[in-house]
Design an enzyme around this catalytic site. Structure first.
Site, PDB file in Angstrom:
ATOM      1  N   SER A   1       0.063  11.971   8.130  1.00 56.94           N
ATOM      2  CA  SER A   1       0.728  10.681   7.994  1.00 56.94           C
ATOM      3  C   SER A   1       1.878  10.500   8.981  1.00 56.94           C
ATOM      4  CB  SER A   1       1.187  10.517   6.551  1.00 56.94           C
ATOM      5  OG  SER A   1       1.721   9.238   6.376  1.00 56.94           O
ATOM      6  N   HIS A   2       3.085  10.311   8.439  1.00 58.16           N
ATOM      7  CA  HIS A   2       4.250  10.016   9.263  1.00 58.16           C
ATOM      8  C   HIS A   2       4.937  11.277   9.784  1.00 58.16           C
ATOM      9  CE1 HIS A   2       5.230  10.764   5.173  1.00 58.16           C
ATOM     10  NE2 HIS A   2       6.447  11.090   5.525  1.00 58.16           N
TER      11      HIS A   2
ATOM     12  N   ASP B   1       2.587   3.805  10.920  1.00 59.57           N
ATOM     13  CA  ASP B   1       2.823   5.249  11.028  1.00 59.57           C
ATOM     14  C   ASP B   1       1.638   5.984  11.649  1.00 59.57           C
ATOM     15  OD1 ASP B   1       1.083   4.888   8.910  1.00 59.57           O
ATOM     16  OD2 ASP B   1       1.820   6.639   7.833  1.00 59.57           O
TER      17      ASP B   1
ATOM     18  N   ASP C   1      -1.107   7.496  10.588  1.00 57.73           N
ATOM     19  CA  ASP C   1      -2.487   7.169  10.207  1.00 57.73           C
ATOM     20  C   ASP C   1      -2.676   5.702   9.829  1.00 57.73           C
ATOM     21  OD1 ASP C   1      -0.899   7.630   7.936  1.00 57.73           O
ATOM     22  OD2 ASP C   1      -2.630   8.139   6.710  1.00 57.73           O
TER      23      ASP C   1
ATOM     24  N   ASP D   1      -1.297   3.597   7.597  1.00 56.54           N
ATOM     25  CA  ASP D   1      -1.248   2.985   6.261  1.00 56.54           C
ATOM     26  C   ASP D   1       0.146   2.447   5.899  1.00 56.54           C
ATOM     27  OD1 ASP D   1      -0.151   5.484   5.922  1.00 56.54           O
ATOM     28  OD2 ASP D   1      -1.511   6.126   4.329  1.00 56.54           O
ATOM     29  N   ARG D   2       1.181   2.882   6.621  1.00 50.41           N
ATOM     30  CA  ARG D   2       2.525   2.360   6.320  1.00 50.41           C
ATOM     31  C   ARG D   2       2.856   1.175   7.213  1.00 50.41           C
ATOM     32  NH1 ARG D   2       6.726   7.168   4.935  1.00 50.41           N
ATOM     33  NH2 ARG D   2       5.360   8.261   3.499  1.00 50.41           N
TER      34      ARG D   2
ATOM     35  N   LYS E   1      -3.100   2.021   1.065  1.00 51.30           N
ATOM     36  CA  LYS E   1      -2.135   1.090   1.614  1.00 51.30           C
ATOM     37  C   LYS E   1      -2.543   0.798   3.058  1.00 51.30           C
ATOM     38  CE  LYS E   1       1.394   4.674   2.443  1.00 51.30           C
ATOM     39  NZ  LYS E   1       0.976   5.879   1.722  1.00 51.30           N
TER      40      LYS E   1
HETATM   41  C1  G16 Z   1       2.394   9.332   0.873  1.00 49.01           C
HETATM   42  C2  G16 Z   1       1.761   8.709  -0.336  1.00 49.01           C
HETATM   43  C3  G16 Z   1       2.632   7.620  -0.879  1.00 49.01           C
HETATM   44  C4  G16 Z   1       4.029   8.147  -1.154  1.00 49.01           C
HETATM   45  C5  G16 Z   1       4.587   8.773   0.105  1.00 49.01           C
HETATM   46  C6  G16 Z   1       5.904   9.460  -0.134  1.00 49.01           C
HETATM   47  O1  G16 Z   1       2.418   8.410   1.909  1.00 49.01           O
HETATM   48  O2  G16 Z   1       0.493   8.189   0.005  1.00 49.01           O
HETATM   49  O3  G16 Z   1       2.037   7.135  -2.041  1.00 49.01           O
HETATM   50  O4  G16 Z   1       4.874   7.121  -1.592  1.00 49.01           O
HETATM   51  O5  G16 Z   1       3.708   9.758   0.585  1.00 49.01           O
HETATM   52  O6  G16 Z   1       5.684  10.513  -1.020  1.00 49.01           O
HETATM   53  P1  G16 Z   1       6.809  11.594  -1.324  1.00 49.01           P
HETATM   54  O7  G16 Z   1       8.007  10.814  -1.768  1.00 49.01           O
HETATM   55  O8  G16 Z   1       6.212  12.469  -2.364  1.00 49.01           O
HETATM   56  O9  G16 Z   1       7.097  12.301  -0.016  1.00 49.01           O
HETATM   57  P2  G16 Z   1       1.854   8.788   3.337  1.00 49.01           P
HETATM   58  O10 G16 Z   1       2.026   7.554   4.158  1.00 49.01           O
HETATM   59  O11 G16 Z   1       2.708   9.944   3.776  1.00 49.01           O
HETATM   60  O12 G16 Z   1       0.435   9.182   3.105  1.00 49.01           O
END
Ligand code: G16
Length: 546
Positions: free
Chosen positions: A113-114, A280, A282, A284-285, A379
């Site tokens: 992800s990010h 981000d 991938d 989705d953000r 998302k």
């Molecule tokens: C992921 C999850 C999200 C979550 C975020 C932060 O996002 O898909 O649902 O809100 O992590 O999670 P945490 O607070 O546990 O770090 P992504 O975009 O990283 O896949």
């Protein structure tokens, strides 16, 4: 096809977090580490046999290697057909859409992800189920259990597949189709939004956008959709070429990391674009900004809920909404006025899946820069940008004007998140346990003008399947509707990350233009006192404030 059965020994740390298994690249590079986890997925998802699988990732370092390995393990495990994105690229929302469109039995997404990429950065694997959404905890827990006892994995003896050409290939009886990564997704967006109207916004010459793809996966999607199909201005997409290390950047669309974009919008020069957005690693953000104006993701969700009926894809209206626990309650106010249900779920997109499948909600979102709808089960960053563009094209108002009108109608939720990163995990768990131990005694206490009316460790009972998720975060609710939430992140790869979420609800318009940190200062002080974060970690300030 020759299949090798490789003897292996288990790793004890393959427990997926909030969103898949995330580790340092160097950790994944240990012999058999990747193979063990992938085989564990196939050992649990036995319904993939003789079925179709979608495969792709965000283009980060190790993506191409992992795809070749997964293709060979998939062939050895009897998968019939794999659709893989050209050059191994597929955004998370695109995978979700492809699973649904082509009735695949599941999908594997390679992304952290990010989190930063490159040989010293992070890598990750997520599994999505047949509804297109992240696998539920019951599935990931079982994968973890299998990974702890794995003794062997199966892998086909085959040449690597050429991923840079759209074509069909075979490993034994398994067909592999290398597809255009963008077309199906772009077509879906065109069905949901009024493209001619958005296009006329751009061709009027009076409106311009800057979208920062942060050298991650959304570059090709943004170029096709914003530049080609919507004829956006020159310079509409920046950092649009996916790179294995994201150009050395941190592909997290927030004010701290999307600095080039923010500088372009936060200037008095008349060259500033009217609208800014970023996504981000991938895809989705999303982050949405106007000129010198940041849209808090929780507010963005509330705006979407209040206005969705104006957009072609949502003209039937919104049947219900959902937000994660730490997301501000701005959307709750909208739901209340619309007379629809608003669900509060734990952090993690996987908790929205049942609500969407059961048609209890149309829209959902999280403070962590995520928003989406029932069009897929993830998302969706580009979708959110298009939602905003379509809304602006209808209202003919700036981002700031749209927000101000919303606050006048529903009130304003000032909101911030303070992150303390790379903490000692034992100490971080102790901090949470200490708060948990106080949940009963805190209720009724006064802190200056703030009276605690509820304090608990959030539990969620899924209204569709009755599953229970406990210990999801300490929430403290005050009499004036202010709130503080504490939880540990489930996505970090180094020590623990403490997240402190703080919000305050204001209805007096004369107080709508305070700075966020100023408006929340007394509550930030209470949060610091209750958690003792400074004393416990010798940290004066958070690493990141969103
Ligand atoms: C992921 C999850 C999200 C979550 C975020 C932060 O996002 O898909 O649902 O809100 O992590 O999670 P945490 O607070 O546990 O770090 P992504 O975009 O990283 O896949």
């Amino acid at each position: 096809m020759k299949v090798h059965t490789i003897k292996t020994t288990p790793f004890t740390d393959q427990k997926p977090g909030t969103s898949g298994l995330r580790k340092k690249v160097t950790h994944f590079q240990q012999p058999h580490y990747l193979e063990n986890f992938v085989q564990s997925i196939f050992n649990v998802a036995t319904d993939l046999k003789d079925q179709r699988l979608i495969l792709g990732g965000d283009g980060r370092y190790y993506n191409s290697h992992a795809i070749q390995v997964i293709l060979k393990i998939a062939a050895a495990n009897g998968i019939k057909h794999v659709m893989v994105g050209e050059n191994g690229l597929l955004s998370t929302p695109a995978v979700s859409h492809l699973i649904r469109k082509y009735q695949a039995a599941g999908g594997i997404i390679l992304s952290a992800s990010h989190n930063p990429g490159g040989p010293e950065g992070d890598f990750g694997i997520k599994f999505n189920i047949a509804n297109g959404g992240p696998a539920p905890t019951t599935f990931t827990d079982t994968v973890y259990e299998k990974s702890k006892n794995i003794k062997e994995y199966l892998i086909a003896d085959a040449e690597d597949i050429s991923l840079n050409q759209q074509d069909n290939y075979y490993i034994g009886g398994m067909q592999i189709t290398v597809i255009n990564s963008v077309t199906d997704y772009a077509d879906l967006m065109e069905q949901l939004f009024d493209f001619p109207k958005i296009k006329s916004l751009f061709t009027s010459g009076l409106f311009s956008i800057c979208f920062d793809a942060m050298h991650a996966v959304t570059g090709p999607y943004a170029k096709e959709i914003f530049s080609k199909r919507l004829c956006a201005n020159v310079g509409a997409v920046i950092n649009g070429t996916p790179l294995e290390d994201f150009g050395g950047g941190h592909p997290d669309p927030n004010l701290a990391h999307a600095t080039e974009l923010v500088a372009k919008l936060n200037t008095s020069a008349n060259t500033a674009p009217d609208f800014g957005a970023a996504s981000d690693g991938d895809g989705d953000r999303n982050m949405i900004i106007g000129q010198n104006f940041f849209v808090n993701p929780s507010d963005s969700l509330a705006i979407m809920a209040a206005n969705a009926h104006l957009l072609p894809g949502y003209k039937q209206g919104v049947c219900g909404v959902a937000r994660s626990l730490p997301t501000s309650r701005a959307v709750d106010k909208v739901a209340e006025s619309m007379g629809i249900d608003c669900y509060e779920t734990p952090t993690g997109w996987k908790y929205f899946g049942n609500l969407l499948d059961d048609k209890r909600i149309t829209l959902c979102g999280e403070e962590s820069f995520g928003s989406g709808s029932d069009h897929i089960r993830e998302k969706d960053g580009i979708w959110a940008v298009l939602f905003w563009l379509n809304l602006i094209a209808i209202k003919q108002q700036s981002v700031e004007k749209i927000l101000h009108a919303h606050w006048l109608r529903f009130g304003r939720h000032y909101y911030t998140r303070h992150d303390y990163e790379a903490l000692d995990s034992t100490l971080a768990n102790e901090l949470i346990q200490n708060l948990r131990a106080q949940t009963t005694s805190l209720t009724g206490n006064n802190y200056n003008d703030y009276k605690v009316v509820l304090c608990d460790d959030f539990s969620y009972v899924d209204p569709v399947d009755g599953s229970i998720a406990k210990n999801q975060g300490i929430r403290i609710l005050f009499a004036d509707d202010s709130r503080i939430v504490f939880r540990l992140s489930g996505t970090g790869t180094e020590g623990a990350t403490l997240r402190v979420y703080i919000e305050r609800y204001i209805t007096d318009p004369s107080q709508f233009d305070l700075t966020t940190q100023e408006a929340l200062a007394p509550l930030i002080d209470i949060a610091n006192r209750l958690s003792e974060v400074q004393k416990r970690f010798k940290r004066e300030t958070p690493n990141v404030i969103t």
